[in-house]
Design a protein around this motif. Structure first.
Motif, short mmCIF file in Angstrom:
data_model
loop_
_atom_site.label_atom_id
_atom_site.label_comp_id
_atom_site.label_asym_id
_atom_site.label_seq_id
_atom_site.Cartn_x
_atom_site.Cartn_y
_atom_site.Cartn_z
N ALA A 1 0.83 -1.21 0.00
CA ALA A 1 0.00 0.00 0.00
C ALA A 1 0.86 1.25 0.00
N TRP A 2 1.95 1.25 0.76
CA TRP A 2 2.84 2.41 0.81
C TRP A 2 3.51 2.64 -0.54
N LYS A 3 3.89 1.55 -1.22
CA LYS A 3 4.53 1.67 -2.54
C LYS A 3 3.59 2.38 -3.52
N TYR A 4 2.32 1.96 -3.55
CA TYR A 4 1.37 2.58 -4.46
C TYR A 4 1.00 3.99 -4.02
N ALA A 5 0.87 4.21 -2.72
CA ALA A 5 0.53 5.54 -2.22
C ALA A 5 1.64 6.55 -2.52
N ALA A 6 2.89 6.11 -2.43
CA ALA A 6 4.01 7.02 -2.68
C ALA A 6 4.02 7.50 -4.13
N SER A 7 3.58 6.67 -5.06
CA SER A 7 3.58 7.09 -6.46
C SER A 7 2.27 7.76 -6.87
N GLU A 8 1.15 7.34 -6.31
CA GLU A 8 -0.15 7.86 -6.74
C GLU A 8 -0.56 9.14 -6.03
N LEU A 9 -0.12 9.35 -4.82
CA LEU A 9 -0.58 10.49 -4.03
C LEU A 9 0.40 11.66 -4.02
N ARG A 10 1.49 11.55 -4.74
CA ARG A 10 2.43 12.66 -4.78
C ARG A 10 1.93 13.71 -5.78
N PRO A 11 2.30 14.95 -5.59
CA PRO A 11 1.89 15.97 -6.56
C PRO A 11 2.64 15.79 -7.88
N PRO A 12 2.07 16.28 -8.97
CA PRO A 12 2.75 16.11 -10.26
C PRO A 12 4.03 16.94 -10.32
N THR A 13 4.99 16.43 -11.05
CA THR A 13 6.22 17.18 -11.25
C THR A 13 5.98 18.22 -12.35
N PRO A 14 6.83 19.25 -12.45
CA PRO A 14 6.63 20.25 -13.50
C PRO A 14 6.64 19.66 -14.91
N GLY A 15 7.34 18.55 -15.12
CA GLY A 15 7.35 17.92 -16.43
C GLY A 15 6.07 17.17 -16.76
N GLU A 16 5.34 16.77 -15.74
CA GLU A 16 4.10 16.02 -15.96
C GLU A 16 2.89 16.92 -16.20
N ILE A 17 2.96 18.18 -15.82
CA ILE A 17 1.81 19.07 -15.94
C ILE A 17 1.41 19.29 -17.41
N PRO A 18 2.34 19.57 -18.34
CA PRO A 18 1.91 19.71 -19.74
C PRO A 18 1.29 18.44 -20.31
N LYS A 19 1.79 17.27 -19.90
CA LYS A 19 1.20 16.01 -20.36
C LYS A 19 -0.24 15.88 -19.86
N ALA A 20 -0.46 16.25 -18.61
CA ALA A 20 -1.81 16.16 -18.04
C ALA A 20 -2.76 17.12 -18.74
N ILE A 21 -2.31 18.34 -19.00
CA ILE A 21 -3.15 19.31 -19.69
C ILE A 21 -3.45 18.83 -21.11
N GLY A 22 -2.46 18.29 -21.79
CA GLY A 22 -2.68 17.75 -23.13
C GLY A 22 -3.66 16.59 -23.12
N GLY A 23 -3.58 15.74 -22.12
CA GLY A 23 -4.52 14.63 -22.01
C GLY A 23 -5.94 15.09 -21.77
N ILE A 24 -6.09 16.10 -20.92
CA ILE A 24 -7.42 16.64 -20.64
C ILE A 24 -7.99 17.31 -21.88
N LEU A 25 -7.17 18.09 -22.57
CA LEU A 25 -7.65 18.75 -23.79
C LEU A 25 -8.01 17.73 -24.87
N GLY A 26 -7.24 16.66 -24.98
CA GLY A 26 -7.57 15.61 -25.93
C GLY A 26 -8.87 14.92 -25.59
N LEU A 27 -9.10 14.70 -24.30
CA LEU A 27 -10.34 14.07 -23.86
C LEU A 27 -11.53 14.97 -24.16
N VAL A 28 -11.40 16.26 -23.86
CA VAL A 28 -12.48 17.20 -24.12
C VAL A 28 -12.71 17.35 -25.62
N GLY A 29 -11.65 17.37 -26.40
CA GLY A 29 -11.76 17.51 -27.85
C GLY A 29 -12.41 16.31 -28.51
N SER A 30 -12.19 15.14 -27.96
CA SER A 30 -12.77 13.93 -28.56
C SER A 30 -14.16 13.64 -28.05
#
Length: 103
Positions: free
Chosen positions: A22-51
């Motif tokens: 549980a700690w292994k999964y919590a450490a990766s899933e509950l951490r805040p996004p890194t600055p490099g992951e934010i553009p990927k997340a925004i792109g994914g959301i925009l792709g979802l909304v666009g489709s």
């Protein structure tokens, strides 16, 4: 009482593998996004909304439709849970609580 105290270390030892997993999964899933992951997340959301309007609901498989329904139900659940928490009452807004209005 002594037998209960003797069982505590054994309980911790038996729970340890599950807690480590549980700690292994919590450490990766509950951490805040890194600055490099934010553009990927925004792109994914925009792709979802666009489709959203491009995919016909008639072309979805039963599994995809069920998953979409479960996601919508979860979003609705958390929205209404936040509303109840925000107004601090289950049934509705209490008169005289918070906003006083015009007298």
């Amino acid at each position: 009482m002594a037998s209960l105290v003797a069982k505590i270390p054994a309980a911790f030892q038996s729970a340890k593998p599950g807690l480590l997993t549980a700690w292994k999964y919590a450490a990766s899933e509950l951490r805040p996004p890194t600055p490099g992951e934010i553009p990927k997340a925004i792109g994914g959301i925009l792709g979802l909304v666009g489709s959203f309007g491009k995919v016909s609901w008639r072309k979805l498989t039963v599994k995809e439709a069920l998953l979409n329904t479960l996601v919508a139900a979860e979003i609705s659940f958390w929205f209404f849970t936040g509303e109840v928490i925000g107004r601090r009452h289950l049934a509705g807004y209490k008169p005289g609580f918070g906003y006083k209005g015009h007298h």
